[in-house]
Write an enzyme that holds these catalytic residues in place. Structure first.
Site, PDB file in Angstrom:
ATOM      1  N   VAL A  68      38.327  19.633  47.877  1.00 45.26           N
ATOM      2  CA  VAL A  68      37.508  20.261  46.840  1.00 45.26           C
ATOM      3  C   VAL A  68      38.202  20.208  45.481  1.00 45.26           C
ATOM      4  CG1 VAL A  68      36.439  22.436  46.090  1.00 45.26           C
ATOM      5  CG2 VAL A  68      36.256  21.708  48.484  1.00 45.26           C
ATOM      6  N   GLU A  69      39.493  20.425  45.455  1.00 51.06           N
ATOM      7  CA  GLU A  69      40.229  20.457  44.185  1.00 51.06           C
ATOM      8  C   GLU A  69      40.318  19.090  43.512  1.00 51.06           C
ATOM      9  OE1 GLU A  69      41.243  22.830  42.332  1.00 51.06           O
ATOM     10  OE2 GLU A  69      41.420  24.586  43.609  1.00 51.06           O
TER      11      GLU A  69
END
Length: 167
Positions: A68-69
């Site tokens: 996600v990051e």
């Protein structure tokens, strides 16, 4: 009776280790799917396993956060200056005593930080993720996940990836 106990113990041992192997295999395949080279995937995987074991954090969680990051791209830099796979802010990287531009060091710092967030939030995973994204101060201020769309979406996305890896 003794033979049954030994046989049962043997079967349980096989089940536990095969589940760990399946989990590890799923994480490794997941990382390979999102990286350009097998070498990069292996380095990221090894680092995740090393630091998740050291800080008692599930490797599936670390892989989900990285997805996600940064989508497993070490060169990612956010508009606010977060760097690397786990998108460490300069202040956080300094606090964790890591180099955010080095893959292993970045994962070490991010894993150490999410472990701290989990501890601060009494192992409440959603609050720990909100703290990782928006800061522990905001989670305390709002007594829960802050009313920031970015943080609310972040928690949902990480949980989706995490649940996929745990299934």
């Amino acid at each position: 009776m003794k033979f049954r106990f030994i046989a049962l113990f043997f079967l349980l041992t096989i089940c536990v280790f095969s589940k760990e192997d399946n989990s590890s295999s799923k994480i490794k395949t997941y990382i390979e799917k999102h990286t350009k080279t097998e070498t990069a995937a292996t380095n990221i995987y090894n680092s995740i396993i090393e630091h998740s074991n050291k800080h008692d954090v599930e490797p599936e969680l670390i892989a989900a956060i990285i997805k996600v990051e940064s989508d497993f791209k070490q060169s990612t830099v956010s508009r606010v200056g977060a760097t690397g796979l786990m998108q460490l802010m300069p202040k956080t990287a300094k606090l964790m005593n890591v180099n955010p531009n080095n893959i292993n060091s970045n994962i070490k710092g991010g894993t150490k930080y999410i472990a701290w967030c989990l501890e601060q939030n009494k192992n409440n995973l959603t609050l720990a993720l909100a703290s990782y994204n928006a800061g522990i101060g905001n989670v305390k201020k709002y007594n829960g996940i802050p009313p920031f769309k970015e943080t609310q979406n972040y928690v949902k996305k990480v949980m989706k990836e995490y649940n996929y890896l745990k299934a």
